[in-house]
Design an enzyme around this catalytic site. Structure first.
Site, short mmCIF file in Angstrom:
data_model
loop_
_atom_site.label_atom_id
_atom_site.label_comp_id
_atom_site.label_asym_id
_atom_site.label_seq_id
_atom_site.Cartn_x
_atom_site.Cartn_y
_atom_site.Cartn_z
N LEU A 51 81.02 2.22 33.67
CA LEU A 51 82.08 2.37 34.66
C LEU A 51 81.74 1.53 35.89
O LEU A 51 80.71 1.72 36.52
CB LEU A 51 82.26 3.84 35.05
N HIS A 79 70.93 6.19 41.66
CA HIS A 79 71.10 5.16 42.68
C HIS A 79 72.06 5.71 43.75
O HIS A 79 72.98 6.46 43.44
CB HIS A 79 71.70 3.91 42.03
#
Length: 338
Positions: free
Chosen positions: A127, A231
């Site tokens: 994505l 992240h």
């Protein structure tokens, strides 16, 4: 709504390549390599091209397109059955407890064990949303469109679904986890290993990765701190996954240490709560915004639309119906926006 999710096609190579160059590394499912992306599109075309109901190793690539301008601004992927051609490796976080009678002390050591426990699951991944579009719920549209697609083609997906989140990457594009663990065995930096994996697959991991458990106490402080951490740009994605029922069950990525989230496929919120109905009219009255999908395989489309209830079915607003290419008599799947 001016954006729609649709099936990828061969003309999307340039769009995918431009997005891949914006990922910043550590994005295995979207490598900045034209040959690898071409192979993905070819594989996706094969999957979209047949209506088989068996569970095999397939890939579907979806694209986010602005229907007014024709610009492609995002993408996502669905893998139906991972680990069939090559092993699907993860590290599993575990604990070894030992007791010393002489010292009257109990020691608990955290360990990482190389495993293929998640082999055979389906995966939602790849994505990416263009930085200029990260507002207005488009990330949610990309993510949830995958679940409506799975719902429409449920027999082609496994009973368990996973999602790997990118781990911590430093300003230089390196991975503290990789540098503290695997990099010591492979003799290459994180970016090089990640690019090699994206293009050539996981077999080199099987060839070179140590098979015995790793005591995390032996890793650097930076590597330990990265274990199971997404992240910073992936924290919103993690929350979206959790809202759908995904959970972190101590599996992490072998490259950057990012968390792997898992869920029973039928318990994914969008799959469980979505409804189906026939469009009976185009109307703005009493409509609430929802995620709406229609058609099958290569003609699949998903967009935000305003949907209302009516005798014998639902109504759609004119703009939403146009984006989806539907009218009275067509059937749609839908779920309220969260």
């Amino acid at each position: 709504m001016t954006f729609v999710i649709r099936a990828a096609n061969a003309d999307d190579l340039a769009h995918l390549y431009e997005m891949a160059k914006l990922t910043g590394g550590g994005f295995t499912n979207l490598p900045p390599d034209r040959n690898a992306l071409t192979a993905k599109l070819e594989r996706s075309a094969l999957a979209f091209g047949h209506d088989d109901t068996s569970l095999t190793d397939e890939l579907f690539v979806l694209m986010l397109e602005n229907v007014r301008t024709g610009e492609v601004r995002g993408t996502c992927q669905l893998f139906t059955h991972v680990g069939q051609k090559h092993p699907f490796y993860s590290y599993r976080i575990g604990t070894l407890t030992q007791h010393s009678r002489e010292l009257s002390r109990t020691f608990r050591a955290e360990m990482l064990s190389l495993t293929t426990d998640l082999e055979g699951a389906s995966e939602v991944g790849g994505l990416f949303l263009h930085p200029g579009e990260r507002a207005g719920g488009l990330g949610l549209l990309l993510a949830r469109s995958r679940y409506l697609f799975i719902r429409e083609h449920r027999p082609r997906f496994a009973d368990r679904t996973l999602a790997e989140l990118r781990g911590v990457i430093d300003e230089a594009g390196g991975s503290p986890f990789w540098d503290g663990l695997a990099g010591r065995f492979f003799g290459m930096g994180f970016q090089q290993a990640d690019e090699f994996n994206a293009v050539n697959g996981h077999q080199f991991i099987a060839d070179l990765m140590p098979k015995h458990p790793i005591y995390t106490a032996m890793l650097s402080e930076g590597a330990r701190a990265a274990i199971g951490m997404p992240h910073p740009s992936g924290r919103a994605a993690m929350r979206m996954l959790e809202n759908e029922g995904f959970a972190f069950e101590n599996y992490i990525d072998i490259f950057d240490g990012g968390p792997t989230m898992t869920v029973r496929t039928d318990q994914i919120r969008t799959i469980r709560e979505a409804q189906e109905a026939q469009v009976v009219a185009i109307s703005e009255d009493g409509a609430a915004e929802a995620l709406v999908a229609t058609a099958r395989l290569a003609s699949f489309r998903c967009a935000y639309a305003r949907i209302g209830t009516a005798d014998g079915g639902v109504t759609l607003d004119r703009e939403g119906a146009a984006a989806l290419g539907v009218g009275p008599g067509d059937r749609v799947s839908w779920i309220g926006r969260i």
